[in-house]
Motif scaffolding. Sequence first.
Motif, PDB file in Angstrom:
ATOM      1  N   MET A 174      11.020  48.685 -30.459  1.00  0.00           N
ATOM      2  CA  MET A 174      10.286  49.352 -29.385  1.00  0.00           C
ATOM      3  C   MET A 174      10.678  50.826 -29.262  1.00  0.00           C
ATOM      4  O   MET A 174      10.007  51.594 -28.565  1.00  0.00           O
ATOM      5  CB  MET A 174      10.553  48.653 -28.048  1.00  0.00           C
ATOM      6  N   GLY A 175      11.781  51.232 -29.892  1.00  0.00           N
ATOM      7  CA  GLY A 175      12.181  52.631 -29.828  1.00  0.00           C
ATOM      8  C   GLY A 175      12.420  53.103 -28.408  1.00  0.00           C
ATOM      9  O   GLY A 175      13.209  52.504 -27.670  1.00  0.00           O
ATOM     10  N   PRO A 176      11.721  54.164 -27.950  1.00  0.00           N
ATOM     11  CA  PRO A 176      11.931  54.674 -26.595  1.00  0.00           C
ATOM     12  C   PRO A 176      11.611  53.660 -25.503  1.00  0.00           C
ATOM     13  O   PRO A 176      12.016  53.844 -24.354  1.00  0.00           O
ATOM     14  CB  PRO A 176      10.970  55.869 -26.517  1.00  0.00           C
ATOM     15  N   LEU A 177      10.885  52.602 -25.847  1.00  0.00           N
ATOM     16  CA  LEU A 177      10.516  51.583 -24.864  1.00  0.00           C
ATOM     17  C   LEU A 177      11.504  50.422 -24.829  1.00  0.00           C
ATOM     18  O   LEU A 177      11.338  49.497 -24.026  1.00  0.00           O
ATOM     19  CB  LEU A 177       9.118  51.029 -25.176  1.00  0.00           C
ATOM     20  N   THR A 178      12.531  50.451 -25.690  1.00  0.00           N
ATOM     21  CA  THR A 178      13.436  49.307 -25.809  1.00  0.00           C
ATOM     22  C   THR A 178      14.102  48.968 -24.488  1.00  0.00           C
ATOM     23  O   THR A 178      14.134  47.798 -24.068  1.00  0.00           O
ATOM     24  CB  THR A 178      14.503  49.570 -26.883  1.00  0.00           C
ATOM     25  N   ASP A 383      15.455  57.324 -32.741  1.00  0.00           N
ATOM     26  CA  ASP A 383      14.557  56.207 -33.039  1.00  0.00           C
ATOM     27  C   ASP A 383      14.406  56.134 -34.554  1.00  0.00           C
ATOM     28  O   ASP A 383      13.721  56.951 -35.151  1.00  0.00           O
ATOM     29  CB  ASP A 383      13.201  56.453 -32.365  1.00  0.00           C
ATOM     30  N   ARG A 384      15.062  55.168 -35.167  1.00  0.00           N
ATOM     31  CA  ARG A 384      15.038  55.135 -36.633  1.00  0.00           C
ATOM     32  C   ARG A 384      13.675  54.745 -37.193  1.00  0.00           C
ATOM     33  O   ARG A 384      13.472  54.762 -38.411  1.00  0.00           O
ATOM     34  CB  ARG A 384      16.124  54.204 -37.164  1.00  0.00           C
ATOM     35  N   PHE A 385      12.752  54.413 -36.310  1.00  0.00           N
ATOM     36  CA  PHE A 385      11.390  54.112 -36.751  1.00  0.00           C
ATOM     37  C   PHE A 385      10.414  55.212 -36.330  1.00  0.00           C
ATOM     38  O   PHE A 385       9.215  54.967 -36.192  1.00  0.00           O
ATOM     39  CB  PHE A 385      10.945  52.761 -36.182  1.00  0.00           C
ATOM     40  N   ALA A 386      10.925  56.407 -36.139  1.00  0.00           N
ATOM     41  CA  ALA A 386      10.084  57.500 -35.638  1.00  0.00           C
ATOM     42  C   ALA A 386       9.175  58.083 -36.703  1.00  0.00           C
ATOM     43  O   ALA A 386       8.128  58.652 -36.378  1.00  0.00           O
ATOM     44  CB  ALA A 386      10.961  58.609 -35.050  1.00  0.00           C
TER      45      ALA A 386
END
Length: 648
Positions: A174-178, A383-386
Amino acid sequence: MQTSFPYLPRALCVAITAGFVLAGCGGSDAPWVTPAAPTGLGRADSAAVADAVSVPPFVDNVASNQRGDARYATLATNAGVRVVAGFLDIWRPSSLVVDAGVTAAASGSFPAVVASLWSGTPGDSTDGTVLNAAVHTANIQYVVTATANRTPAQELAAHLDDRRNKAYSVSDGMGPLTSAWRTASQQTTSITGIAADATTVLYNDTGNDVGVGGSANTQNFGPVVDLVSNIGENGSTEPAKRFYKYARPWRWSSSVQVVPALVPAKSSTPKTDGGFVSGHTAEAMRRSLAMAYVVPERFQELLTRAGELGENRILAGMHSPMDVMGGRIQGQAVAAASLYAGMNSGTRVAVAAQARSTLMAAVGAADPAAFNTFAHAQSSSADRFADHATNKANYRRSLTYGFTQMADSTKAATVPKGAEVLLETRLPYLSADQRRVVLKTTALPSGYPVLDDAEGWGRLNLFDAADGYARLDGDVAVTMDTSLLGFNASDSWQNNIVGAGLLTKRGSGELTLTGSNTYSGGTVLEAGTLEGTSATAFGSGDVFQSGGVLRIRPVSQLALAARYTQTGGTLQLVLGSDNQIPLAVANDATLGGALTIRFATGYQPAVGTVLTVLRAGRVHGTFSSITVDGHTVTPVYPGNQVQLRIVS
């Protein structure tokens, strides 16, 4: 309808002020016939479901994925076994029955299941048969190499993804939403690192995995947690493990180095501990797809996280690439079955809306557009998925793990029944049939190990599918609606689109094309906004604009390989320098609507600058009005160009 009109001679061109044209000129005194809109192929593409008799749909037969039941003990009768049947081209188990450590009484015409003699030890007399030695050897060698070269960080990640509950693990996609997601769902975990005695003591996660569902959830998130929890009914990987009877990689080779802290997790009963398929991977895929359904703003990032967890199973030494590939296939089929057949569309869409509403409030997003921005607000350091390109490459690699095609690479893609539901919230403005076509156009080529199941689950590339069409083998009309918010209001297609079809944009929403596109059927803009951000965003056919806003925001120049015709609407060009010509048209450019000029951040032209904003084979007609942000201009139409002199 075609129209013709005489063009004003260039001598009559005069200045404009306050953004309005007072008079204009054409490229010739001769009459010019406005080209008609391109017609494309005159038909839509389709992705029909395979014949249900010869290819029983997984979503209709998921309940057969059982062990210990004689009715569902074979390839023909067990959907969970059948969906990964491509593995039978590599490996033939010692018996073609769900019988590893399993017995079952006879049921009607189905004979009793007798426990297999398979010992679980590769190479003994009860073992199966390797049918493709090269692929099998590469499969195990991949694990040997990966475990020999893993870093301390990879070792920790592999340990965490092994011991933690899968929903908690993948929720960091979820990145910033985690944080907001974990707070709203009330997720917990007890596995936060590697304990000092982990090499001798087995640790299991005592957290709650998905979170707190139902009325017990105090964050107005119970239905969302329930949806995620319920994605996976009849999703066990045990029937496939007990059918295929393929050993764990560390049993195939002593050179495989299991993470030391996971040694206590190694099973001591090999006959009930098959490696194919990976249960962790399947569960991670189910959980990720469930979360992606309710938070489509992180669809691709969550998929990437599921692929990462699968890779961590290899780095742990617990599974081989083909085990992981099989887990992905089974996991996405089970997720589709749960969504498609397990709940009605109104319920699942309503739950997704509730998830967005709760999370928007949690992060302070005023509207869905702001929420989407927040969901991608962090840099790659946080965010490693950015990074989209990195995610795309990593996910694509996890689909095949570098195996080369071993069979016919030219078979047409098929789309399983119900698979389109996985894109329902990510591409909500497309019809179910259109989403099926998207899945077909983004599917992997045929011929890879394991992936050629009869229905097509193995060849699905859901990451690319989330980026829209990759082929226009028929005409596509897209209708988007800003009032419906989210992706209905604004979306971006990032694939490189090929094919001979026509793309028509309708409705009030905004669609952006970013790929290196070569589709040749043409582009028609009737309403809303269509934006191009690459040099060939609009393919190689004619571009026809009767309404809406055609926005061109390329890095340097957008090139149209045929004609541009504007009978209405607004052409909006974004300039970044004095010398940039944002739109180049290889053939005729016929003008008839408005022109708006905007300037990129950090650039403002000086008074007296002459900007060439359009170049074509020939320019016909004039813009009905011209608006330039912050400036008054004089337009000039010198034959094959449109130029603007900055007056003030």
